[in-house]
Design a protein around this motif. Sequence first.
Motif, PDB file in Angstrom:
ATOM      1  N   CYS A  31      35.659  38.483  45.464  1.00 40.88           N
ATOM      2  CA  CYS A  31      36.389  39.680  45.899  1.00 40.88           C
ATOM      3  C   CYS A  31      36.169  40.773  44.870  1.00 40.88           C
ATOM      4  O   CYS A  31      35.655  40.535  43.775  1.00 40.88           O
ATOM      5  N   CYS A 199      38.246  47.906  46.918  1.00 44.16           N
ATOM      6  CA  CYS A 199      39.078  46.811  46.426  1.00 44.16           C
ATOM      7  C   CYS A 199      39.887  46.129  47.525  1.00 44.16           C
ATOM      8  O   CYS A 199      40.544  46.782  48.330  1.00 44.16           O
ATOM      9  N   GLU A 200      39.854  44.811  47.481  1.00 40.61           N
ATOM     10  CA  GLU A 200      40.683  44.013  48.376  1.00 40.61           C
ATOM     11  C   GLU A 200      42.008  43.660  47.702  1.00 40.61           C
ATOM     12  O   GLU A 200      43.050  43.595  48.352  1.00 40.61           O
ATOM     13  N   TYR A 201      41.949  43.416  46.398  1.00 37.01           N
ATOM     14  CA  TYR A 201      43.142  43.100  45.607  1.00 37.01           C
ATOM     15  C   TYR A 201      43.246  44.104  44.463  1.00 37.01           C
ATOM     16  O   TYR A 201      42.240  44.660  44.004  1.00 37.01           O
ATOM     17  N   LYS A 215      47.303  41.662  47.325  1.00 37.72           N
ATOM     18  CA  LYS A 215      46.322  42.177  48.272  1.00 37.72           C
ATOM     19  C   LYS A 215      46.697  43.609  48.632  1.00 37.72           C
ATOM     20  O   LYS A 215      47.848  43.890  48.959  1.00 37.72           O
ATOM     21  N   SER A 217      46.148  45.564  51.142  1.00 30.71           N
ATOM     22  CA  SER A 217      46.700  45.800  52.482  1.00 30.71           C
ATOM     23  C   SER A 217      48.160  45.367  52.561  1.00 30.71           C
ATOM     24  O   SER A 217      48.985  46.027  53.219  1.00 30.71           O
TER      25      SER A 217
END
Length: 310
Positions: A31, A199-201, A215, A217
């Motif tokens: 990630c 970035c996802e996290y 996370k 989102s």
Amino acid sequence: MNTILAAKDVSKKFGTYMALNNVTLEIPKNCIYGLLGPNGAGKTTLIRIINQITFPDTGTVFFDGKPLKPEHIATIGYLPEERGLYKSMKVGEQALYLAQLKGLSKTEATERLKYWFDRLDISGWWNKKVQELSKGMAQKIQFVVTVLHQPKLLIFDEPFSGFDPINANIIKDEILQLKEEGASIIFSTHRMESVEELCEYIALIHQSEKILDGKLSDIKKEYKNNIFNVGLEVSEKNEIVKKLGETHKIWLSSYDEVDKQLDFRIQLPSNDTGALLSYLSEKGKVNHFVETIPSANDIFIETVNRKTNS
């Protein structure tokens, strides 16, 4: 969670200054993980601990499930904010030298460098001295030597510094491709638009402490405040604005006298949108009704201000 790196209760002091205070975080494999925070928050100290440039006073760092040890350096690539190329050396000579420091043979390093120099259209720079290159050109070289040994973990600290928009986009695409190929990436930046794109996290460090992580989102959902952007086609706006203002917080954006388009933002006391939509539909044509999702920049500012003022 399957993690590439985990920090457990990591603290570090420099004299009386607390640079990191019991920081715990987990970085998932494969990630792009945004490491965020204001200047002086402690991000660079944590990155230096991961690279074993310095060591924590307390706490433990685990790499791929095992306590971090010197041999792990060979599987980490680090692009620091402060660049470190030797200005008087030729580009090719220096790239080969740095690649061999990471354990590549001269033959293997030459093959990989040719691939990357062709890929980034910089083959003509091989015999140039670093001091002849612009900041952005030198940045490309340092990016290449960072990723050349195909590390499990890449750490990019402000990787777009010095780049024009076209070259920044090229490097962004390369970072995304490295992630697709299996690399795990720590991405430290002050450019929140890059965080949104990549970035996802994320983890947010402020005043030596981690104050937010998870996370992206999911964090955005937590920070939603029931504010909606509304576009309503209506012949008379004053009655509607007055009526809604009695029970809701409302911000008028614009009203087009020709098209009769009323644009405004409204905050609902709850997430029940049915009654409001029903009322608006009775008064005119609803052209859009969209919930506002806080940006990474909004979350950054709100969380830091809350911590500072607490």
